[in-house]
Design an enzyme around this catalytic site. Structure first.
Site, PDB file in Angstrom:
ATOM      1  N   SER A 100      52.083  73.761  52.023  1.00  0.00           N
ATOM      2  CA  SER A 100      51.275  74.344  50.965  1.00  0.00           C
ATOM      3  C   SER A 100      49.921  73.661  50.947  1.00  0.00           C
ATOM      4  CB  SER A 100      51.982  74.138  49.621  1.00  0.00           C
ATOM      5  OG  SER A 100      51.084  74.286  48.550  1.00  0.00           O
ATOM      6  N   GLU A 141      56.627  76.922  54.000  1.00  0.00           N
ATOM      7  CA  GLU A 141      55.822  75.835  53.430  1.00  0.00           C
ATOM      8  C   GLU A 141      56.765  74.772  52.881  1.00  0.00           C
ATOM      9  OE1 GLU A 141      53.145  77.270  50.493  1.00  0.00           O
ATOM     10  OE2 GLU A 141      51.822  78.226  51.942  1.00  0.00           O
ATOM     11  N   ASP A 180      54.618  82.034  46.307  1.00  0.00           N
ATOM     12  CA  ASP A 180      54.972  80.868  47.105  1.00  0.00           C
ATOM     13  C   ASP A 180      55.593  79.770  46.242  1.00  0.00           C
ATOM     14  OD1 ASP A 180      53.964  82.233  49.197  1.00  0.00           O
ATOM     15  OD2 ASP A 180      52.423  80.785  49.744  1.00  0.00           O
ATOM     16  N   CYS A 203      49.797  84.406  39.568  1.00  0.00           N
ATOM     17  CA  CYS A 203      48.617  84.650  40.396  1.00  0.00           C
ATOM     18  C   CYS A 203      48.162  86.102  40.333  1.00  0.00           C
ATOM     19  CB  CYS A 203      48.914  84.302  41.855  1.00  0.00           C
ATOM     20  SG  CYS A 203      49.620  82.666  42.116  1.00  0.00           S
ATOM     21  N   ASP A 262      48.697  83.371  47.645  1.00  0.00           N
ATOM     22  CA  ASP A 262      48.202  82.901  48.939  1.00  0.00           C
ATOM     23  C   ASP A 262      48.133  83.949  50.041  1.00  0.00           C
ATOM     24  OD1 ASP A 262      48.430  80.634  47.453  1.00  0.00           O
ATOM     25  OD2 ASP A 262      49.609  79.503  48.893  1.00  0.00           O
TER      26      ASP A 262
END
Length: 564
Positions: A476, A450, A85, A53, A127
């Site tokens: 998530s 999550e 994540d 990411c 995130d």
């Protein structure tokens, strides 16, 4: 220099002989005499090699710096952390995920405050980067723009179907139930994430990028321009230029992030079928700018906004597909034309939302990713607030793509996600069961883990609409199924979820928006008298600090809330 001195904060170090030592330090990193006459602009980069990411954000930051310099600023790049994540999912590492949002916000605020920065461009990918950046932007209230690092391209399966990270989580369940072999699992693992960028569906990263653009805090197109494209590089360069213009116009985040701007963000999240994490993050961002936002606002807006996007996890398409037919801006144009957005809201372009969208082309003809307003996937948004004797302060659920809207069954209670996951893998969870995972909330987890790992396995085993799952943790954006999270109050502080026992009858009902354990008030009161608060899991360190400071999920799980 313009007629207006833009050095609102940096003038503390750029003027006067007594500030020579301060300036000497900046000369060592490249400043010259002329730079001290310009506003100092921070480029907050979340670059890191720990996740796809963010692995490309160093290049994006350089482009943002270039734009800020061309615009007349004196830019400086600095970094903050990120955690992945996807990599931290399913084990103890996930407890650090939500706390990282606070670390990011605190670190950006700290650098901006200490270095006397006049403006800010923040670039986020995974995130928690986005809300972390936005919380800092709200607290500092200096001219600022957020730029999204962009979405990853989809991978490909052997038969040419799109793959993403959720495909891998669900493949684990498929392998466990014998639907695919080890070779197929390995192929999916090796091909799901082909390069840089955030997870491809309408998961948390893309949800928050869309919400921030709808709020007016990103340039038009930022949410859907893919990660590894020239468009994304230009996006960052323009952001650098635009932040200097904001300074000239005297526009600060609190001018943009009004209650109506948050309503626009919620509207877009509902229309796109976004992540339940939007509840947590938008509440926290609103808190940073003193906007009164509550779960009731989400519920009010949900009822009037149709779900129009056929996007993963419950749909067929990913963000890159949406980009090719017009992107989030074109979806917003459609929503504005349906009078579902406040067009008079100010944005970081210096123009109103309606003025920005007047320049946007409509969605491409013939596309089937975004439905017309008169033929939605569902008449109202898919993100629900549920309440009842199991969640007096509220809980949230995402019901998109589900045929079953209600389930009643016996509770199977677990005090940790790993225990529950092992029960699913051992086939101890049967059709009709309601899995309870507690002591996973902001304080109890701590960090409100999550649970994509367990929900992915449940879906992969074919139980996605056959069992329920309730937790004071969270999910998530890639999660789908009969799942309810953010149960508040959480078990750690004496919430009713802490007194549920194996076999208790539980009802999840999205139509009546109820979350109920079928016990009498007298029985619940008797159990509550017997309940004893467990000690915090961590005695020191970041997770101990977080657990002591964090508020309820129903208030955004913020760490600077002044309780009355």
């Amino acid at each position: 220099m313009t007629d207006k001195d833009l050095r609102v904060k940096s003038i503390d170090i750029s003027e006067g002989e007594h500030r020579a030592p301060n300036r000497a330090m900046l000369r060592a990193v490249g400043f010259e005499d002329s730079d001290f006459q310009k506003p100092m602009i921070g480029i907050a980069s979340t670059w890191s090699e720990v996740t796809p990411c963010n692995v490309h954000i160093d290049k994006l930051a350089i482009n943002a710096k270039k734009g800020a310099k061309e615009g007349g600023g004196a830019p400086l790049i600095f970094n903050t952390i990120t955690v992945s994540d996807g990599i931290s999912m399913g084990h103890e590492g996930m407890r650090y995920s939500l706390p990282s949002r606070e670390v990011i916000a605190d670190s950006i605020e700290t650098v901006c405050g200490a270095e006397r920065l006049d403006g800010l461009v923040a670039i986020g990918g995974c995130d928690k980067n986005m809300p972390g950046c936005m919380i800092a932007i709200g607290r500092m209230n200096i001219p600022a723009i957020f730029t999204y690092g962009g979405s990853i391209a989809p991978g490909k399966s052997k038969d040419g179907k799109d793959l993403d990270i959720v495909s891998v989580f669900e493949a684990v369940g498929q392998y466990n139930s014998g639907k695919i072999d080890k070779e197929e699992l390995k192929h999916i693992e090796c091909n799901a994430c082909p390069g840089a960028g955030s997870c491809g569906g309408m998961y948390t990263a893309n949800t928050m990028a869309s919400a921030i653009e709808a709020m007016g805090m990103s340039l038009p197109g930022s949410a859907s321009n893919p990660a590894e494209t020239e468009d994304k590089l230009k996006d960052c360069e323009k952001a650098g230029q635009a932040v200097v213009e904001l300074m000239r116009k005297g526009i600060v985040p609190k001018d943009i992030m009004t209650k109506k701007a948050f309503e626009n963000a919620i509207t877009v999240v509902m229309a796109l079928g976004g992540s339940t994490n939007a509840f947590l993050h938008l509440l926290a961002i609103a808190h940073s700018v003193d906007v009164d936002l509550s779960l009731d606002d989400f519920d009010r807006i949900r009822k009037k906004v149709p779900h129009i996007a056929d996007l993963k996890p419950s749909g067929r398409y990913v963000m890159n597909d949406l980009h090719h037919v017009g992107g989030v801006s074109a979806v917003m144009k459609q929503l504005l034309e349906a009078s579902l957005l406040h067009g008079d809201c100010l944005t970081v372009t210096g123009k109103t939302l309606a003025e920005n969208l007047a320049e946007v082309s409509p969605l491409k003809e013939g596309q089937d990713i975004i439905r017309p307003m008169d033929n939605p996937l569902k008449e109202s948004g898919p993100l629900f607030v549920l309440r009842g004797n199991l969640a007096p302060e509220g809980a949230v659920a995402k019901m998109s793509g589900l045929k079953i809207k209600k389930i009643t069954g016996p509770a199977k209670v677990f005090d940790s996600e790993p225990e529950a996951t092992q029960a699913v893998l051992n086939n101890d969870i049967k059709e009709g069961d309601i899995v309870i995972i507690r002591y996973a909330g902001p304080k109890g987890g701590p960090g409100m883990s999550e649970m994509l790992s367990i929900t992915g396995i449940i879906v992969g085993k074919g139980l996605g609409e056959k069992v329920g799952l309730i937790t004071d943790g969270r999910f998530s954006g890639g999660t789908h199924g009969l799942v309810v999270g953010h149960v508040a109050p959480e078990a750690q502080v004496g919430g009713p979820i802490g007194i549920v026992r194996n076999g208790d009858s539980i009802t999840i009902d999205s139509e009546t928006q109820e979350l109920t354990v079928h016990l009498s008030d007298e029985e619940m009161a008797a159990r509550m008298k017997e309940w004893k608060q467990p000690p915090l899991r961590y005695e020191r360190g970041v997770l101990n600090k977080y657990a002591r400071l964090v508020s309820s999920a129903s208030k955004g799980a913020v760490t600077d809330l002044q309780e009355e």
